[in-house]
Motif scaffolding. Structure first.
Motif, PDB file in Angstrom:
ATOM      1  N   ARG A   1      49.886  41.798  14.892  1.00  0.00           N
ATOM      2  CA  ARG A   1      49.600  40.367  14.720  1.00  0.00           C
ATOM      3  C   ARG A   1      50.750  39.706  13.958  1.00  0.00           C
ATOM      4  O   ARG A   1      51.131  40.160  12.873  1.00  0.00           O
TER       5      ARG A   1
ATOM      6  N   VAL B   1      56.265  31.979  14.905  1.00  0.00           N
ATOM      7  CA  VAL B   1      55.778  32.774  16.035  1.00  0.00           C
ATOM      8  C   VAL B   1      54.384  33.335  15.734  1.00  0.00           C
ATOM      9  O   VAL B   1      54.181  34.030  14.743  1.00  0.00           O
ATOM     10  N   ASN B   2      53.439  32.996  16.591  1.00  0.00           N
ATOM     11  CA  ASN B   2      52.095  33.572  16.529  1.00  0.00           C
ATOM     12  C   ASN B   2      51.923  34.490  17.732  1.00  0.00           C
ATOM     13  O   ASN B   2      52.263  34.114  18.855  1.00  0.00           O
ATOM     14  N   LEU B   3      51.400  35.708  17.468  1.00  0.00           N
ATOM     15  CA  LEU B   3      51.225  36.659  18.568  1.00  0.00           C
ATOM     16  C   LEU B   3      50.189  37.696  18.167  1.00  0.00           C
ATOM     17  O   LEU B   3      50.200  38.185  17.028  1.00  0.00           O
ATOM     18  N   GLU B   4      49.300  38.020  19.101  1.00  0.00           N
ATOM     19  CA  GLU B   4      48.346  39.109  18.879  1.00  0.00           C
ATOM     20  C   GLU B   4      48.368  40.030  20.076  1.00  0.00           C
ATOM     21  O   GLU B   4      48.265  39.576  21.215  1.00  0.00           O
ATOM     22  N   LEU B   5      48.518  41.331  19.807  1.00  0.00           N
ATOM     23  CA  LEU B   5      48.487  42.318  20.883  1.00  0.00           C
ATOM     24  C   LEU B   5      47.288  43.233  20.701  1.00  0.00           C
ATOM     25  O   LEU B   5      47.052  43.755  19.614  1.00  0.00           O
TER      26      LEU B   5
ATOM     27  N   CYS C   1      53.172  45.076  26.585  1.00  0.00           N
ATOM     28  CA  CYS C   1      53.533  43.658  26.579  1.00  0.00           C
ATOM     29  C   CYS C   1      55.044  43.529  26.687  1.00  0.00           C
ATOM     30  O   CYS C   1      55.781  44.129  25.901  1.00  0.00           O
TER      31      CYS C   1
ATOM     32  N   LEU D   1      58.550  41.474  26.395  1.00  0.00           N
ATOM     33  CA  LEU D   1      59.105  40.393  25.578  1.00  0.00           C
ATOM     34  C   LEU D   1      60.346  39.895  26.315  1.00  0.00           C
ATOM     35  O   LEU D   1      61.337  40.619  26.453  1.00  0.00           O
TER      36      LEU D   1
ATOM     37  N   VAL E   1      55.363  37.976  27.056  1.00  0.00           N
ATOM     38  CA  VAL E   1      55.613  36.831  26.189  1.00  0.00           C
ATOM     39  C   VAL E   1      56.976  36.252  26.549  1.00  0.00           C
ATOM     40  O   VAL E   1      57.957  36.981  26.649  1.00  0.00           O
TER      41      VAL E   1
ATOM     42  N   LEU F   1      59.833  34.153  25.106  1.00  0.00           N
ATOM     43  CA  LEU F   1      60.267  33.794  23.761  1.00  0.00           C
ATOM     44  C   LEU F   1      61.504  32.907  23.824  1.00  0.00           C
ATOM     45  O   LEU F   1      62.419  33.146  24.637  1.00  0.00           O
TER      46      LEU F   1
ATOM     47  N   VAL G   1      57.027  31.257  20.701  1.00  0.00           N
ATOM     48  CA  VAL G   1      56.354  31.737  21.913  1.00  0.00           C
ATOM     49  C   VAL G   1      56.155  30.554  22.853  1.00  0.00           C
ATOM     50  O   VAL G   1      55.416  29.623  22.548  1.00  0.00           O
TER      51      VAL G   1
ATOM     52  N   HIS H   1      52.379  33.200  26.516  1.00  0.00           N
ATOM     53  CA  HIS H   1      51.891  34.571  26.447  1.00  0.00           C
ATOM     54  C   HIS H   1      50.812  34.697  27.516  1.00  0.00           C
ATOM     55  O   HIS H   1      49.751  34.094  27.386  1.00  0.00           O
TER      56      HIS H   1
END
Ligand SMILES: Nc1ncnc2c1ncn2[C@@H]1O[C@H](COP(=O)(O)OP(=O)(O)O)[C@@H](O)[C@H]1O
Ligand SMILES: [Mg+2]
Length: 259
Positions: free
Chosen positions: A20, A37-41, A47, A49, A224, A226, A230, A233
């Motif tokens: 996260r 940058v906000n990201l949750e895997l 994933c 990039l 994602v 970039l 982001v 996504h």
């Protein structure tokens, strides 16, 4: 390359997202490399990039590995902070450039064994489980026959396989791979793609920076786009829509300057 490996990779399922990033901002002096940058895997996913040179892919990996200090924001791995996560070996990293002196006489097995250091005591005495993890990782990437070769005597693609094997041997729930396909031949790319898919099937989470848009759907469950932040996504198909690619690749690649 073998598919008949033992399904040994059972990383402790972390609680919460595998990775996260919460408003992650990284600056190099006046250059904003990552801007909120906000990201949750989720666990068990590959994933991709994707972004131009200079879009911040390597910086994102370095921030997760604690190699650059965020200006703002937070990174958690399996719900815990990165310092504790790294100490417990919860994240493995294959850098874009290995930072290795290829003339230094070190063997393939020894390089892969360094992935086991986090599992060994301070004396770094390899136990049977370490030797087995190294042998299995070499088998997975098709490098068993090269176990005793000096690293300097390998091709670029073979070296990539060895560094992926080191990450596999670590048996970390989260794997970060920074352009693992750069400079490798098609055979190696196809083989590594299969290896990475197998790791995800075993429950690992993989974040893979890649320029190979043609192979994106084969490799990834999600991707994602970039560009310092982001842009999107979504599924590989969504990312590959021309209008979305244009937002990442058509945009200026000039870094933003701040006062
Ligand atoms: N050590 C550094 N010092 C100053 N600027 C850097 C440094 N590393 C990267 N940058 C800048 O940060 C931006 C993102 O770089 P990077 O994360 O390497 O992107 P990518 O991996 O997507 O090519 C670029 O503008 C790059 O020039
Ligand atoms: Mg990079």
């Amino acid at each position: 390359m073998t598919r008949s490996h033992t399904p040994h990779l059972a990383p402790d399922r972390p609680s919460g997202p595998a990775l996260r990033l919460d408003h992650l901002t990284v600056r190099y002096d006046t250059v904003v490399a990552l801007d909120g940058v906000n990201l949750e895997l989720d666990p068990g996913r590959v994933c991709g990039l994707v972004g131009t040179n200079g879009s911040g892919k390597s910086t994102l990996f370095k921030a997760v590995m604690g190699l650059v200090k965020p200006y703002e924001g937070e990174v958690t791995i399996g719900g815990i902070g990165i310092t504790a996560a790294r100490k417990s070996g919860a994240v493995a990293y294959v850098p874009q450039a290995e930072g290795v002196d290829w003339d230094f006489p070190v063997g393939v097995r020894d390089v892969v064994m360094t992935g086991r250091y986090g599992h060994q005591g301070w004396m770094r005495r390899a136990r049977r489980v370490d030797h087995e993890a190294v042998a299995d990782a070499l088998e997975r990437v098709g490098m068993t026959a090269f176990a005793h070769r000096q690293i300097g005597q390998l091709s670029g693609g073979q070296r990539k396989r060895v560094f992926v094997a080191r990450a596999i041997a670590q048996r970390a729930p989260l794997l970060l791979l920074d352009e693992p396909f750069a400079g490798v031949d098609t055979t190696t790319q196809v083989a590594l793609t299969e290896v990475l898919r197998d790791l995800a099937a075993d429950g690992h989470t993989l974040l893979v920076a890649t320029h190979d848009l043609a192979g994106l759907s084969q490799l990834c469950d999600e991707a994602v786009l970039l560009q310092g932040r982001v842009i999107l996504h979504g599924t590989p198909d969504e990312v590959l829509l021309p209008e979305n690619l244009a937002r990442a690749f058509g945009a200026s690649t000039e870094p933003q300057e701040v006062a």
